[in-house]
Design a protein around this motif. Structure first.
Motif, PDB file in Angstrom:
ATOM      1  N   ALA A 126      78.370  27.087 113.115  1.00 50.12           N
ATOM      2  CA  ALA A 126      78.298  26.190 111.955  1.00 50.12           C
ATOM      3  C   ALA A 126      78.530  24.750 112.396  1.00 50.12           C
ATOM      4  O   ALA A 126      77.844  23.821 111.951  1.00 50.12           O
ATOM      5  N   LEU A 127      79.487  24.562 113.297  1.00 50.48           N
ATOM      6  CA  LEU A 127      79.772  23.204 113.757  1.00 50.48           C
ATOM      7  C   LEU A 127      78.588  22.637 114.538  1.00 50.48           C
ATOM      8  O   LEU A 127      78.158  21.498 114.309  1.00 50.48           O
ATOM      9  N   ILE A 128      78.040  23.438 115.453  1.00 50.42           N
ATOM     10  CA  ILE A 128      76.915  22.944 116.252  1.00 50.42           C
ATOM     11  C   ILE A 128      75.738  22.575 115.340  1.00 50.42           C
ATOM     12  O   ILE A 128      75.101  21.533 115.509  1.00 50.42           O
ATOM     13  N   ALA A 129      75.490  23.420 114.326  1.00 54.14           N
ATOM     14  CA  ALA A 129      74.386  23.148 113.402  1.00 54.14           C
ATOM     15  C   ALA A 129      74.606  21.851 112.628  1.00 54.14           C
ATOM     16  O   ALA A 129      73.659  21.170 112.239  1.00 54.14           O
ATOM     17  N   SER A 130      75.878  21.484 112.440  1.00 54.16           N
ATOM     18  CA  SER A 130      76.178  20.298 111.622  1.00 54.16           C
ATOM     19  C   SER A 130      76.223  19.003 112.440  1.00 54.16           C
ATOM     20  O   SER A 130      76.349  17.921 111.880  1.00 54.16           O
ATOM     21  N   ILE A 131      76.156  19.110 113.771  1.00 58.35           N
ATOM     22  CA  ILE A 131      76.349  17.914 114.615  1.00 58.35           C
ATOM     23  C   ILE A 131      75.398  16.758 114.273  1.00 58.35           C
ATOM     24  O   ILE A 131      75.859  15.623 114.084  1.00 58.35           O
ATOM     25  N   PRO A 132      74.077  17.019 114.158  1.00 60.94           N
ATOM     26  CA  PRO A 132      73.193  15.870 113.877  1.00 60.94           C
ATOM     27  C   PRO A 132      73.584  15.127 112.603  1.00 60.94           C
ATOM     28  O   PRO A 132      73.662  13.892 112.598  1.00 60.94           O
ATOM     29  N   GLU A 133      73.863  15.872 111.544  1.00 58.33           N
ATOM     30  CA  GLU A 133      74.214  15.192 110.305  1.00 58.33           C
ATOM     31  C   GLU A 133      75.588  14.519 110.411  1.00 58.33           C
ATOM     32  O   GLU A 133      75.788  13.399 109.921  1.00 58.33           O
ATOM     33  N   ALA A 134      76.510  15.196 111.082  1.00 56.57           N
ATOM     34  CA  ALA A 134      77.858  14.625 111.235  1.00 56.57           C
ATOM     35  C   ALA A 134      77.783  13.287 111.970  1.00 56.57           C
ATOM     36  O   ALA A 134      78.420  12.304 111.569  1.00 56.57           O
ATOM     37  N   LEU A 135      76.993  13.240 113.040  1.00 57.16           N
ATOM     38  CA  LEU A 135      76.924  11.995 113.818  1.00 57.16           C
ATOM     39  C   LEU A 135      76.128  10.912 113.091  1.00 57.16           C
ATOM     40  O   LEU A 135      76.361   9.721 113.296  1.00 57.16           O
ATOM     41  N   ALA A 136      75.207  11.339 112.233  1.00 55.59           N
ATOM     42  CA  ALA A 136      74.404  10.356 111.491  1.00 55.59           C
ATOM     43  C   ALA A 136      75.184   9.774 110.315  1.00 55.59           C
ATOM     44  O   ALA A 136      74.905   8.669 109.873  1.00 55.59           O
ATOM     45  N   THR A 137      76.173  10.523 109.822  1.00 56.65           N
ATOM     46  CA  THR A 137      76.850  10.070 108.602  1.00 56.65           C
ATOM     47  C   THR A 137      78.297   9.634 108.842  1.00 56.65           C
ATOM     48  O   THR A 137      79.046   9.394 107.902  1.00 56.65           O
ATOM     49  N   THR A 138      78.712   9.579 110.118  1.00 61.27           N
ATOM     50  CA  THR A 138      80.038   9.033 110.431  1.00 61.27           C
ATOM     51  C   THR A 138      79.841   7.889 111.415  1.00 61.27           C
ATOM     52  O   THR A 138      78.790   7.776 112.041  1.00 61.27           O
ATOM     53  N   ASP A 139      80.877   7.061 111.549  1.00 64.16           N
ATOM     54  CA  ASP A 139      80.773   5.923 112.467  1.00 64.16           C
ATOM     55  C   ASP A 139      81.555   6.127 113.759  1.00 64.16           C
ATOM     56  O   ASP A 139      81.144   5.699 114.825  1.00 64.16           O
ATOM     57  N   LEU A 140      82.731   6.750 113.638  1.00 65.25           N
ATOM     58  CA  LEU A 140      83.640   6.760 114.780  1.00 65.25           C
ATOM     59  C   LEU A 140      83.834   8.134 115.409  1.00 65.25           C
ATOM     60  O   LEU A 140      84.524   8.267 116.412  1.00 65.25           O
ATOM     61  N   VAL A 141      83.234   9.152 114.809  1.00 64.85           N
ATOM     62  CA  VAL A 141      83.459  10.507 115.308  1.00 64.85           C
ATOM     63  C   VAL A 141      82.546  10.803 116.495  1.00 64.85           C
ATOM     64  O   VAL A 141      81.350  10.525 116.446  1.00 64.85           O
ATOM     65  N   CYS A 142      83.137  11.351 117.563  1.00 63.47           N
ATOM     66  CA  CYS A 142      82.358  11.767 118.725  1.00 63.47           C
ATOM     67  C   CYS A 142      82.409  13.281 118.857  1.00 63.47           C
ATOM     68  O   CYS A 142      83.423  13.909 118.542  1.00 63.47           O
ATOM     69  N   SER A 143      81.319  13.820 119.370  1.00 66.79           N
ATOM     70  CA  SER A 143      81.186  15.263 119.427  1.00 66.79           C
ATOM     71  C   SER A 143      80.928  15.712 120.860  1.00 66.79           C
ATOM     72  O   SER A 143      80.270  15.017 121.625  1.00 66.79           O
ATOM     73  N   SER A 144      81.482  16.864 121.212  1.00 68.65           N
ATOM     74  CA  SER A 144      81.175  17.431 122.521  1.00 68.65           C
ATOM     75  C   SER A 144      81.174  18.949 122.422  1.00 68.65           C
ATOM     76  O   SER A 144      81.889  19.516 121.601  1.00 68.65           O
ATOM     77  N   VAL A 145      80.338  19.565 123.256  1.00 74.59           N
ATOM     78  CA  VAL A 145      80.267  21.023 123.262  1.00 74.59           C
ATOM     79  C   VAL A 145      80.272  21.473 124.716  1.00 74.59           C
ATOM     80  O   VAL A 145      79.534  20.944 125.548  1.00 74.59           O
ATOM     81  N   ASN A 146      81.154  22.430 125.017  1.00 78.14           N
ATOM     82  CA  ASN A 146      81.221  22.939 126.383  1.00 78.14           C
ATOM     83  C   ASN A 146      80.391  24.215 126.462  1.00 78.14           C
ATOM     84  O   ASN A 146      80.712  25.212 125.821  1.00 78.14           O
ATOM     85  N   VAL A 147      79.318  24.194 127.265  1.00 77.27           N
ATOM     86  CA  VAL A 147      78.386  25.326 127.285  1.00 77.27           C
ATOM     87  C   VAL A 147      78.487  26.178 128.556  1.00 77.27           C
ATOM     88  O   VAL A 147      77.811  27.201 128.660  1.00 77.27           O
ATOM     89  N   GLY A 148      79.318  25.745 129.509  1.00 85.54           N
ATOM     90  CA  GLY A 148      79.385  26.523 130.737  1.00 85.54           C
ATOM     91  C   GLY A 148      80.687  26.300 131.463  1.00 85.54           C
ATOM     92  O   GLY A 148      81.394  25.316 131.206  1.00 85.54           O
ATOM     93  N   SER A 149      81.035  27.224 132.354  1.00 81.22           N
ATOM     94  CA  SER A 149      82.202  27.008 133.204  1.00 81.22           C
ATOM     95  C   SER A 149      82.067  27.862 134.448  1.00 81.22           C
ATOM     96  O   SER A 149      81.270  28.816 134.485  1.00 81.22           O
ATOM     97  N   THR A 150      82.837  27.516 135.473  1.00 84.00           N
ATOM     98  CA  THR A 150      82.787  28.254 136.725  1.00 84.00           C
ATOM     99  C   THR A 150      83.236  29.693 136.513  1.00 84.00           C
ATOM    100  O   THR A 150      82.729  30.612 137.138  1.00 84.00           O
TER     101      THR A 150
END
Lengths: 449, 93
Positions: A126-150
């Motif tokens: 749900a969060l990943i799906a909301s990222i584009p709108e979240a970043l378009a409608t906020t000014d100071l919020v930054c988003s990151s997603v960790n997709v891999g690790s050793t």
């Protein structure tokens, strides 16, 4: 007793060589905010952040004034939002985070994040799906997603989703040349205590609250290297170590002071060389000072490897706790030398990828053509995640597919985010590869070659 | 005894009469003791570094800093007041 030369040298480092503390970042755990009601969750988050970080900006400004060293940013990092949203609406949380950030007066707030290296929960999706709108409608919020690790391998389902998220974010912020993508990072081996944006979040293994500091000072290193022109690399490495030690001592001092005044534990100092678009504040210029005509030519990877390692060796003794990303950053749009190198064609995305094997993070602030497909962006993410996974290091992708723009055109983001020429990506398709989904298994930890 | 709090005051700019007198006066009025002072003129540029004990100052750091920088602006001089720890951190292990 202090001597006059040392005092004047410090002033010169601050005035002419742009030595600064790049950020004081307060990490705030949001686990205590959880609720099954979206409204209550958002209220809890807003109250907690505004209470904890109430004095952060003021304390940062006081320290800046008393010590006479610029502290460029004051920021907040929070628990990855997907860990606390449950069944609540993530978008409302993004807006609550944005309101809280504005109330405290910080420059950015990071942690609209999900950690999905092994798999995704309903909340992660749900969060990943909301990222584009979240970043378009906020000014100071930054988003990151960790997709891999050793340890976990790479979650290719998440990689696929993130390619689309980057593409959609650019589209949703089309009127600002895809600016939303500057606030979105896709990680492999993300660290829990990174104070730098856009990838900062306050990991689940952290405590209640902590202040961390990210140092800077590429200009200082460049100037120091001018003194060893033509000398062997041994002298170069020594000079970088000595300079990094001094820079880090400033960071440690500021971190300790901020921690005491805010009555919040000291987290870490991030030993970084973070460039800005200002003249004389460039990592590329350091590499060129080592003898390369333009950053990106053959030899660049070796030069960066030496720089990155020497920065850490010099800095580590200057601080009681070192962490975060620690190393040299190579964000293209934020570094005047990198901008020039990309403009004249010396720096390609392939060379940048090679450089990420030996430096702090990854493909950072790179403008690519607006018609780049979501699958190609996913494939770029997969390549970068693979480098991180195999080499046991943090890597990341922050690319901006600038809507409507083509190779050779410039894009202006302004301020610290700078400007960048759009550089080409491969035009052959990776769609079938990306659409497979599933997981790339974790790599072997022995037989290392 | 509490640790001494020190400030480093630097003044840069064109040489003119009364700089040291004025800076000392401001410090005196704020109950600040001068520990060390050195000045040079480099190609017409006045260059002063003054180390002061601010433990007994009758105002907070910010007020002292404002008073001195205001004097600097009046005379077109770059005056800076900084806590000494930043220099110690960078140059002493």
């Amino acid at each position: 007793m202090l001597n006059t030369n040392e005092i004047l040298e410090t002033l010169r480092m601050i005035d002419e060589e742009k030595l600064d503390v790049r950020t004081i970042t307060m990490g705030i755990s949001l686990f205590s905010c959880v609720s099954d009601d979206t409204r209550r969750l958002c209220d809890n988050i807003y109250d907690r952040i505004t209470r904890k970080a109430e004095r952060l900006v003021k304390v940062g400004e006081d320290i800046e004034k008393e010590y006479g060293v610029p502290i460029v940013n004051k920021r907040i990092a929070v628990t990855p939002a997907a860990l606390i949203t449950g069944k609540c609406d993530p978008l409302s949380v993004a807006h609550a985070l944005d309101r809280a950030a504005k109330e405290t007066g910080v420059n950015f707030l990071g942690g609209y994040s999900a950690l999905v290296q092994k798999g995704m929960t309903e909340a992660d999706r749900a969060l990943i799906a909301s990222i584009p709108e979240a970043l378009a409608t906020t000014d100071l919020v930054c988003s990151s997603v960790n997709v891999g690790s050793t340890r976990a391998g790479i979650d290719m389902d998440a990689v696929k989703l993130m390619g689309k998220a980057v593409k959609d974010t650019a589209e949703r912020t089309r009127d600002r040349d895809g600016f939303g993508c500057a606030k979105l990072v896709v990680f492999s081996n993300a660290v829990e205590d990174n104070p730098f944006m856009a990838g900062a979040f306050f990991g689940p293994g952290e405590g209640d609250c902590a202040v961390s500091v990210g140092v800077s000072g590429p200009g200082t290193v460049k100037r120091a290297l001018e003194k060893v022109k033509g000398q062997p690399f041994d002298a170069v490495a020594e000079m970088i170590k000595r300079t990094a030690f001094r820079i880090t001592r400033v960071g440690q001092l500021v971190a300790r002071e901020a921690s005491a005044r805010l009555n919040v534990p000291f987290g870490i100092v991030d030993l970084s060389l973070a460039p800005t678009p200002a003249v004389g504040d460039s990592v590329a210029a350091i590499l060129e000072e080592m003898g390369l005509e333009v950053c990106g030519t053959h030899g660049t990877t070796a030069a960066l490897a030496l720089l990155n390692d020497a920065v850490k060796k010099g800095g580590v003794m200057a601080s009681s706790h070192v962490g975060g990303l620690s190393g040299a950053f190579i964000p293209v749009s934020e570094d005047i030398g990198m901008i020039h190198a990309a403009e004249c064609g010396a720096l390609s995305i392939e060379k940048l990828e090679a450089m990420t094997c030996v430096c702090s993070v990854g493909l950072d602030m790179i403008a690519i053509p607006g018609d780049t497909s979501a699958e190609t962006i996913s494939a770029i993410i997969a390549d970068e995640a693979a480098i991180g996974m195999i080499n046991n290091k943090t890597t990341a992708v922050r690319v901006i597919p600038v809507p409507g723009k083509k190779v050779g055109e410039m894009v202006e983001f302004g301020g610290l985010l700078g400007r960048a020429p759009i550089i080409p990506v491969r035009e052959y398709s990776s769609a079938e590869f990306v659409n497979r989904g599933g997981r790339i298994p974790a790599p072997l930890h022995s037989l290392r070659n | 005894m509490a640790e001494m709090k020190k400030a480093v005051i630097t003044v840069l700019g064109s040489d003119q009469k009364g700089i040291i007198a004025k800076v000392s006066d401001v410090l005196f009025r704020h109950d600040v003791n001068i520990l060390d002072i050195s000045q040079t003129i480099l190609s017409g540029l006045f260059n002063m570094v003054l180390i002061a004990d601010i433990s007994s100052a009758n105002c907070d750091f910010s007020a002292l800093s404002d008073a001195l920088t205001a004097f600097g602006q009046e005379r077109n001089l770059q005056v800076r007041v900084q806590r000494s720890e930043i220099f110690e951190a960078m140059h002493q292990i």
